[in-house]
Design a protein around this motif. Structure first.
Motif, mmCIF file in Angstrom:
data_model
loop_
_atom_site.group_PDB
_atom_site.id
_atom_site.type_symbol
_atom_site.label_atom_id
_atom_site.label_comp_id
_atom_site.label_asym_id
_atom_site.label_seq_id
_atom_site.Cartn_x
_atom_site.Cartn_y
_atom_site.Cartn_z
ATOM 1 N N TYR A 1 0.821 -1.209 0.000
ATOM 2 C CA TYR A 1 0.000 0.000 0.000
ATOM 3 C C TYR A 1 0.861 1.268 0.000
ATOM 4 C CZ TYR A 1 -4.281 -2.619 1.309
ATOM 5 O OH TYR A 1 -5.368 -3.459 1.341
ATOM 6 N N SER A 2 1.807 1.349 0.915
ATOM 7 C CA SER A 2 2.627 2.559 1.037
ATOM 8 C C SER A 2 3.689 2.617 -0.057
ATOM 9 C CB SER A 2 3.311 2.599 2.404
ATOM 10 O OG SER A 2 4.298 3.617 2.442
ATOM 11 N N ALA A 3 3.863 3.796 -0.628
ATOM 12 C CA ALA A 3 4.898 3.995 -1.646
ATOM 13 C C ALA A 3 6.303 3.839 -1.083
ATOM 14 C CB ALA A 3 4.745 5.385 -2.262
ATOM 15 N N PHE A 4 6.443 3.892 0.246
ATOM 16 C CA PHE A 4 7.762 3.780 0.860
ATOM 17 C C PHE A 4 8.201 2.336 1.074
ATOM 18 C CE2 PHE A 4 6.340 8.009 2.167
ATOM 19 C CZ PHE A 4 7.473 8.771 1.947
ATOM 20 N N GLN A 5 7.243 1.398 1.028
ATOM 21 C CA GLN A 5 7.568 0.016 1.322
ATOM 22 C C GLN A 5 8.354 -0.621 0.171
ATOM 23 O OE1 GLN A 5 6.978 -2.170 4.094
ATOM 24 N NE2 GLN A 5 6.811 -0.134 5.006
ATOM 25 N N ARG A 6 9.527 -1.194 0.519
ATOM 26 C CA ARG A 6 10.384 -1.884 -0.442
ATOM 27 C C ARG A 6 10.756 -0.984 -1.617
ATOM 28 N NH1 ARG A 6 7.612 -7.597 -1.570
ATOM 29 N NH2 ARG A 6 9.360 -7.702 -3.009
ATOM 30 N N HIS B 1 -8.150 6.286 0.304
ATOM 31 C CA HIS B 1 -8.216 5.673 1.633
ATOM 32 C C HIS B 1 -7.342 4.427 1.771
ATOM 33 C CE1 HIS B 1 -10.878 2.560 -0.034
ATOM 34 N NE2 HIS B 1 -10.886 1.954 1.147
ATOM 35 N N ILE B 2 -6.637 4.048 0.709
ATOM 36 C CA ILE B 2 -5.806 2.845 0.770
ATOM 37 C C ILE B 2 -4.329 3.260 0.632
ATOM 38 C CG2 ILE B 2 -5.439 0.514 -0.120
ATOM 39 C CD1 ILE B 2 -8.248 0.528 -1.236
ATOM 40 N N GLY B 3 -3.785 3.160 -0.555
ATOM 41 C CA GLY B 3 -2.372 3.434 -0.729
ATOM 42 C C GLY B 3 -1.964 4.869 -0.449
ATOM 43 N N CYS B 4 -2.814 5.815 -0.814
ATOM 44 C CA CYS B 4 -2.470 7.220 -0.583
ATOM 45 C C CYS B 4 -2.432 7.523 0.913
ATOM 46 C CB CYS B 4 -3.455 8.130 -1.303
ATOM 47 S SG CYS B 4 -3.448 7.933 -3.099
ATOM 48 N N LEU B 5 -3.413 7.004 1.638
ATOM 49 C CA LEU B 5 -3.443 7.200 3.084
ATOM 50 C C LEU B 5 -2.268 6.494 3.761
ATOM 51 C CD1 LEU B 5 -4.790 8.139 5.675
ATOM 52 C CD2 LEU B 5 -6.355 6.202 5.515
ATOM 53 N N ALA B 6 -1.965 5.262 3.337
ATOM 54 C CA ALA B 6 -0.838 4.537 3.914
ATOM 55 C C ALA B 6 0.476 5.263 3.650
ATOM 56 C CB ALA B 6 -0.782 3.118 3.349
ATOM 57 N N THR B 7 0.602 5.858 2.485
ATOM 58 C CA THR B 7 1.808 6.622 2.148
ATOM 59 C C THR B 7 1.929 7.858 3.018
ATOM 60 O OG1 THR B 7 1.798 5.796 -0.133
ATOM 61 C CG2 THR B 7 2.993 7.847 0.287
#
Length: 221
Positions: free
Chosen positions: A131-136, A159-165
């Motif tokens: 989800y997060s752009a920072f992961q891996r 509410h998914i990847g953008c929020l997790a980022t």
């Protein structure tokens, strides 16, 4: 487990934004712009004609993102994209497969960024794994190397990847700015929830007009 069919809804306006707890102020000299997962596969959930249909939510968000891209590039603001790969190896896809199935196929009709937002020379596209752009990814390191500690977040889904980022940016001491009308989601309720959570816990919701005005003031040429 597949993506839902998403109906159109009006994007939030400046008057509808929640008040942020954070005192962060956007600066062209500190910011990077993220275009999150604006691939054909994800945009297709809004309908086959979504990018040209009158009143289309995703088309309106894409126009606002395109304007920010143009201004950011002129201002020397680094531009990052995330994009998932098709035909992901099941163990590599991880728990996302339990919620969303196998995901996209390795074909241009799924993987490509939509044409109106196509990356330009000098932009950086990161392979998206979670989800997060920072992961891996090395997004944080690339930002630090460019002297950037603010991230302007656009794209899907709010509410998914953008929020997790946004949440992970905050935890990495990177100030998140959430472009309310440069995001799209499954529904207006989920879109508003994401804005409210960011405002309460991690960053600053703002309009594309506000972000564009700040970046334009920092334009060196």
């Amino acid at each position: 487990m597949a993506l839902p069919k998403i109906p159109d809804y009006p994007l939030p306006t400046a008057a509808e934004l929640p008040q942020p707890r954070a005192p962060f102020e956007l600066s062209a000299g500190r910011a990077a712009l993220l275009v999150h997962d604006m691939q054909r596969y994800f945009c297709a959930a809004y309908g086959a004609d979504a990018l040209t249909r009158e009143g289309s939510t995703i088309a309106a968000a894409a126009r606002n993102i395109a304007r920010l891209l143009q201004i950011a590039r002129r201002a020397g603001v680094p531009v990052f994209y995330t994009a998932q790969k098709g035909n992901q190896f099941r163990p590599d896809r991880g728990l996302q497969a339990d919620l969303w199935g196998p995901g996209m196929s390795a074909i241009p009709e799924h993987e490509d960024i939509i044409p109106v937002l196509a990356p330009s020379e000098g932009d950086i596209t990161l392979v998206k794994h979670r989800y997060s752009a920072f992961q891996r990814s090395n997004l944080a390191e690339l930002m630090r190397a460019r002297g950037r500690d603010q991230l302007i977040i656009t794209g899907i889904y709010a509410h998914i990847g953008c929020l997790a980022t946004a949440a992970e940016a905050f935890q990495r001491d990177i100030q998140p700015f959430f472009v309310a009308d440069g995001l799209a989601d499954f529904s207006r309720d989920k879109h508003d929830m994401a804005l409210s959570w960011v405002a309460a816990c991690t960053g600053v919701p703002l309009t594309s007009d506000a972000a564009a005005a700040t970046l334009a003031r920092g334009t060196p040429h």
